[in-house]
Design a protein around this motif. Structure first.
Motif, PDB file in Angstrom:
ATOM      1  N   TRP A   7       1.018  -1.136  -0.047  1.00 59.92           N
ATOM      2  CA  TRP A   7       0.012  -0.086   0.119  1.00 59.92           C
ATOM      3  C   TRP A   7       0.865   1.272   0.157  1.00 59.92           C
ATOM      4  O   TRP A   7       0.360   2.494  -0.368  1.00 59.92           O
ATOM      5  CB  TRP A   7      -0.921  -0.085   1.084  1.00 59.92           C
ATOM      6  N   ARG A  10       1.260   2.275  -3.263  1.00 53.99           N
ATOM      7  CA  ARG A  10      -0.135   2.626  -3.959  1.00 53.99           C
ATOM      8  C   ARG A  10      -0.713   3.678  -3.593  1.00 53.99           C
ATOM      9  O   ARG A  10      -1.957   3.928  -3.653  1.00 53.99           O
ATOM     10  CB  ARG A  10      -0.737   1.362  -4.080  1.00 53.99           C
ATOM     11  N   LEU A  11      -0.258   4.332  -2.833  1.00 58.69           N
ATOM     12  CA  LEU A  11      -0.809   5.537  -1.976  1.00 58.69           C
ATOM     13  C   LEU A  11      -1.659   6.551  -3.071  1.00 58.69           C
ATOM     14  O   LEU A  11      -2.725   7.089  -2.659  1.00 58.69           O
ATOM     15  CB  LEU A  11      -0.012   6.397  -1.101  1.00 58.69           C
ATOM     16  N   ASP A  12      -1.024   6.771  -4.049  1.00 59.18           N
ATOM     17  CA  ASP A  12      -1.866   7.488  -5.190  1.00 59.18           C
ATOM     18  C   ASP A  12      -3.154   7.089  -5.621  1.00 59.18           C
ATOM     19  O   ASP A  12      -3.991   7.813  -5.790  1.00 59.18           O
ATOM     20  CB  ASP A  12      -0.914   7.791  -6.521  1.00 59.18           C
ATOM     21  N   LEU A  13      -3.413   5.820  -5.671  1.00 56.81           N
ATOM     22  CA  LEU A  13      -4.555   5.249  -5.701  1.00 56.81           C
ATOM     23  C   LEU A  13      -5.501   5.486  -4.677  1.00 56.81           C
ATOM     24  O   LEU A  13      -6.759   6.030  -4.884  1.00 56.81           O
ATOM     25  CB  LEU A  13      -4.459   3.630  -5.766  1.00 56.81           C
ATOM     26  N   MET A  15      -5.356   8.079  -2.609  1.00 58.84           N
ATOM     27  CA  MET A  15      -5.885   9.708  -2.605  1.00 58.84           C
ATOM     28  C   MET A  15      -6.649  10.157  -3.795  1.00 58.84           C
ATOM     29  O   MET A  15      -7.355  11.161  -3.688  1.00 58.84           O
ATOM     30  CB  MET A  15      -4.095  10.333  -2.864  1.00 58.84           C
ATOM     31  N   GLU A  16      -6.463   9.218  -4.890  1.00 50.88           N
ATOM     32  CA  GLU A  16      -7.470   9.510  -6.022  1.00 50.88           C
ATOM     33  C   GLU A  16      -8.908   9.305  -5.465  1.00 50.88           C
ATOM     34  O   GLU A  16      -9.817  10.145  -5.873  1.00 50.88           O
ATOM     35  CB  GLU A  16      -7.321   8.601  -7.204  1.00 50.88           C
ATOM     36  N   ASP A  18     -10.114  10.214  -2.470  1.00 54.24           N
ATOM     37  CA  ASP A  18     -10.675  11.215  -1.585  1.00 54.24           C
ATOM     38  C   ASP A  18     -11.410  10.382  -0.614  1.00 54.24           C
ATOM     39  O   ASP A  18     -12.465  10.957  -0.151  1.00 54.24           O
ATOM     40  CB  ASP A  18     -11.288  12.153  -2.162  1.00 54.24           C
ATOM     41  N   PHE A  58      -2.859  12.661   5.450  1.00 51.77           N
ATOM     42  CA  PHE A  58      -3.702  13.088   4.150  1.00 51.77           C
ATOM     43  C   PHE A  58      -4.349  14.448   4.226  1.00 51.77           C
ATOM     44  O   PHE A  58      -4.724  14.710   5.244  1.00 51.77           O
ATOM     45  CB  PHE A  58      -4.741  12.075   3.766  1.00 51.77           C
TER      46      PHE A  58
END
Length: 121
Positions: A7, A10-13, A15-16, A18, A58
């Motif tokens: 994970w 894959r934090l960008d996933l 954050m997308e 929200d 975040f």
């Protein structure tokens, strides 16, 4: 299944999406063989700290909850023996086998949860 290290990559996933709430469950994926507990414990502590710290910071400030699970090998003695030869335990009905280290990942990330003020269930 994914552990914290997966994970973190894959934090960008995440954050997308929200999210308002993030449930983090990875204890089952943190299992290891009996002779690898010390090494795995240090790794889980480090990666849990990093992941929880990033999630708690975040921008949208989601609620982060750590959900702790464990596994058994049910009636499959061979599965348990593969992971903890000589250390196999069974439940009170004597039909369900497990390895003692399968219950430990929940405590391996305890300090990371406390430091980052993450609730757990």
């Amino acid at each position: 299944g994914s552990d914290e290290n997966t994970w973190l990559g894959r934090l960008d996933l995440v954050m997308e999406l929200d999210p308002d709430v993030i449930l983090v469950e990875s204890a089952v994926n943190d299992q290891c063989d009996y002779d690898k507990q010390d090494e795995r414990s240090a790794f889980v502590n480090q990666t849990s700290f990093s992941l929880l710290n990033l999630l708690m910071n975040f921008p949208q400030k989601p609620a982060v909850i750590s959900v702790e699970l464990f596994r058994t090998s049910f009636r499959n003695w061979r599965d348990a023996n593969k992971h903890c030869r000589g250390q196999i335990q069974n439940t009170s009905d004597h039909e369900c086998y497990y390895c003692p280290q399968w219950w430990k990942p929940q405590t391996w990330r305890e300090n990371a949860r406390k430091y980052n003020s993450v609730s757990h269930a």
